[in-house]
Design an enzyme around this catalytic site. Structure first.
Site, PDB file in Angstrom:
ATOM      1  N   HIS A   1      78.574  71.505  48.326  1.00  0.00           N
ATOM      2  CA  HIS A   1      79.010  71.775  49.677  1.00  0.00           C
ATOM      3  C   HIS A   1      77.690  71.601  50.474  1.00  0.00           C
ATOM      4  CE1 HIS A   1      80.370  73.674  53.470  1.00  0.00           C
ATOM      5  NE2 HIS A   1      81.753  73.148  53.160  1.00  0.00           N
TER       6      HIS A   1
ATOM      7  N   CYS B   1      82.430  68.390  54.136  1.00  0.00           N
ATOM      8  CA  CYS B   1      81.106  68.864  54.178  1.00  0.00           C
ATOM      9  C   CYS B   1      80.700  68.611  52.699  1.00  0.00           C
ATOM     10  CB  CYS B   1      80.983  70.409  54.506  1.00  0.00           C
ATOM     11  SG  CYS B   1      81.577  70.761  56.050  1.00  0.00           S
TER      12      CYS B   1
ATOM     13  N   ASP C   1      77.527  79.310  43.957  1.00  0.00           N
ATOM     14  CA  ASP C   1      78.856  79.038  45.335  1.00  0.00           C
ATOM     15  C   ASP C   1      80.004  79.145  44.544  1.00  0.00           C
ATOM     16  OD1 ASP C   1      80.343  78.126  46.921  1.00  0.00           O
ATOM     17  OD2 ASP C   1      79.005  76.573  47.637  1.00  0.00           O
TER      18      ASP C   1
ATOM     19  N   GLN D   1      85.245  78.336  46.195  1.00  0.00           N
ATOM     20  CA  GLN D   1      86.274  77.734  45.811  1.00  0.00           C
ATOM     21  C   GLN D   1      86.868  78.377  44.385  1.00  0.00           C
ATOM     22  OE1 GLN D   1      88.248  76.070  47.621  1.00  0.00           O
ATOM     23  NE2 GLN D   1      86.829  75.257  49.349  1.00  0.00           N
TER      24      GLN D   1
ATOM     25  N   LYS E   1      88.839  82.429  52.336  1.00  0.00           N
ATOM     26  CA  LYS E   1      89.353  81.313  51.498  1.00  0.00           C
ATOM     27  C   LYS E   1      90.087  82.259  50.101  1.00  0.00           C
ATOM     28  CE  LYS E   1      85.627  77.981  51.842  1.00  0.00           C
ATOM     29  NZ  LYS E   1      86.357  77.007  52.604  1.00  0.00           N
TER      30      LYS E   1
HETATM   31  N1  7TS Z   1      81.012  76.203  49.374  1.00  0.00           N
HETATM   32  C1  7TS Z   1      81.939  75.548  49.249  1.00  0.00           C
HETATM   33  C2  7TS Z   1      82.443  74.960  47.899  1.00  0.00           C
HETATM   34  C3  7TS Z   1      83.029  75.530  50.208  1.00  0.00           C
HETATM   35  O1  7TS Z   1      84.229  74.687  49.953  1.00  0.00           O
HETATM   36  C4  7TS Z   1      82.544  75.907  51.381  1.00  0.00           C
HETATM   37  C5  7TS Z   1      83.723  75.804  52.428  1.00  0.00           C
HETATM   38  C6  7TS Z   1      81.725  76.511  51.643  1.00  0.00           C
HETATM   39  C7  7TS Z   1      80.805  76.709  50.636  1.00  0.00           C
HETATM   40  C8  7TS Z   1      81.414  77.371  52.857  1.00  0.00           C
HETATM   41  O2  7TS Z   1      82.125  78.354  53.230  1.00  0.00           O
HETATM   42  P1  7TS Z   1      82.207  79.071  54.518  1.00  0.00           P
HETATM   43  O3  7TS Z   1      83.300  79.985  54.209  1.00  0.00           O
HETATM   44  O4  7TS Z   1      80.865  79.882  54.311  1.00  0.00           O
HETATM   45  O5  7TS Z   1      82.220  78.301  55.514  1.00  0.00           O
HETATM   46  N2  7TS Z   1      84.597  74.600  52.571  1.00  0.00           N
HETATM   47  C9  7TS Z   1      85.469  74.021  53.103  1.00  0.00           C
HETATM   48  C10 7TS Z   1      86.205  72.913  52.860  1.00  0.00           C
HETATM   49  O6  7TS Z   1      86.342  72.473  51.594  1.00  0.00           O
HETATM   50  N3  7TS Z   1      87.035  72.910  54.333  1.00  0.00           N
HETATM   51  O7  7TS Z   1      86.807  73.528  55.207  1.00  0.00           O
HETATM   52  C11 7TS Z   1      85.672  74.450  54.602  1.00  0.00           C
END
Ligand code: 7TS
Length: 422
Positions: free
Chosen positions: A138, A379, A215, A218, A241
């Site tokens: 990401h 992303c 990371d 997910q 999430k």
């Molecule tokens: N890493 C992964 C694998 C992600 O899927 C996301 C967000 C992030 C980092 C960033 O997370 P945040 O909570 O700090 O924003 N992914 C997504 C997505 O797949 N659709 O919207 C956000």
């Protein structure tokens, strides 16, 4: 074991493992109607819906327990401090960390990575050094590293993947060189669904003395996490999430690693003593939590952890694997539909393309039927470039989704094809 590999064959109908209707009733947003249809929420990788228990914990805190933490001697402040510290202990158990001080509250995965990239980078990276990331990261596990690499004269190197969306471990091992200062890799890919073999990847890096950040954004909603079994040095997740509030997440760092890092931000609560001449810092975790934290968020995340802890996570995993298989089979059976990301070991994320139709049009038309999916590059622009695609449509499932949700998606995609004469 860190990853449950459910007996998938046993899941497809033979054994009622989960009362999904009962679970769904606990999520107010799942009762919504959108555009005249019942909401079919298949955008869980972007953010999940929240159970009543989490919503109630947030309201209760603001109504009955609101005070700042770690400073007041009064009743409410002591109460809020106990709740905040209690949430850290819940998070410790959720991540499998040894000690609560190894768990930092951050804004989310993005801030978790930025904290490590900045603090670790300033302490350890110099000209010619390398940071190793994977081809399926990401942007939030690419850009923070690029920023610090640019500042320090270091460079990013990339673990390649195959057309199924699996990392090439032989290549990975070769890339772990004397200049590699840290590995930063995603546990579960948000655009491909791939579950990476983190334990093995950590073992290979550690054999060369290289620390690993994972990371877990997910992974947390789908897999039991055990940072000690994985052996990683840093692990970060987003609360929103995993059925918790937005604006709160966790960064695990092994105690010796965190202690060796300089602070990320300065301010109140992170100091031992301050004079104009010199400041000394508080021990971890306070050293990394400058300012008033997201107290309600931490408490809400604690409630989400409690909620998950009360469910049979193996049954959830079996159900999600059933949805993954069913959605993959049904979408693949549509002419002109291609599933992107076909790794052998996947979480319940299905990216796909519809021949002759841009992903945004797919998303817009299925939305008319009340089906919420995400479209775009998710992303992960380098993943799109790798597959030569501008974008995909993506359905991402949580345990509260059903086969009926998949059927609604498939019917909506058939409608897309009718509209476009595909
Ligand atoms: N890493 C992964 C694998 C992600 O899927 C996301 C967000 C992030 C980092 C960033 O997370 P945040 O909570 O700090 O924003 N992914 C997504 C997505 O797949 N659709 O919207 C956000």
């Amino acid at each position: 074991m860190t990853i449950v590999r459910p007996p998938i064959s046993a899941a497809a109908g033979s054994r009622p493992v989960l009362d999904v209707a009962k679970l769904r009733a606990e999520f107010p947003a799942l009762q919504l109607k959108v555009r005249g249809s019942p909401l079919v929420y298949l955008d869980n990788a972007a953010t999940s819906q929240k159970p009543r228990a989490v919503l109630d914990a947030l309201t209760r805190y603001y109504e009955e327990g609101n005070a700042n933490v770690h400073r007041g001697v009064h009743y409410l402040s002591e109460h809020a401090t106990a709740a905040y510290d209690g949430a850290r202990e819940k998070a410790r158990r959720f991540l499998g960390a040894k000690e609560a001080r190894e768990v930092l509250f951050v804004r989310g995965t993005t801030e978790g990575v930025n904290l490590v990239a900045s603090s670790f980078g300033h302490a350890n990276l110099k000209r010619g050094d390398e940071v190793l990331v994977s081809a399926m990261e990401h942007h939030s596990n690419i850009v923070p590293w690029q920023l610090i690499c640019e500042e320090r004269g270091a460079r990013l190197t990339v673990i390649p993947m195959n057309r199924r969306g699996e990392l090439l471990l032989d290549e990975y091992e070769k890339l772990l060189g004397p200049r590699t200062k840290i590995v930063a890799v995603v546990h579960v890919s948000n655009s491909l669904g791939t579950i990476n073999p983190i334990r093995e990847m950590v073992r290979l890096a550690h054999a060369k003395g290289i620390p690993v950040l994972v990371d877990g954004a997910q992974a947390a909603p789908h897999l039991p996490i055990d940072v000690q079994a994985l052996g990683c040095d840093f692990y970060t997740v987003s609360g929103h999430k995993m059925f918790g509030p937005t604006g709160i997440g966790l960064l695990y760092g092994r105690a010796d690693r965190l202690e060796a890092l300089p602070p990320y931000q300065g301010g109140g609560d992170m100091i031992r003593s301050v004079t104009f001449a010199k400041t000394t810092f508080a021990p971890i975790p306070a050293k990394f939590e400058a300012g008033t934290p997201h107290i309600a968020g931490a408490i809400g995340l604690g409630a989400a952890i409690d909620y998950l802890g009360g469910l049979d996570r193996e049954a959830l995993a079996i159900h999600e694997q059933d949805l993954l298989r069913y959605a993959t089979d049904r979408l693949s059976a549509l002419p002109g539909v291609r599933v992107i990301g076909t790794a052998g070991h996947k979480a319940s994320v299905v990216s796909f393309t519809v021949e002759g139709v841009h992903a945004h049009d797919v998303g817009t038309i299925v939305d008319q039927e009340g089906v919420a999916i995400r479209t775009g590059h998710h992303c992960t622009q380098p993943v799109m470039d790798f597959f030569g695609l501008p974008a995909t449509a993506r359905a991402s499932f949580a345990f509260y989704n059903t086969r009926a949700d998949v059927d609604a998606l498939v019917a909506a995609v058939e409608k897309v094809q009718q509209v476009f004469g595909a």
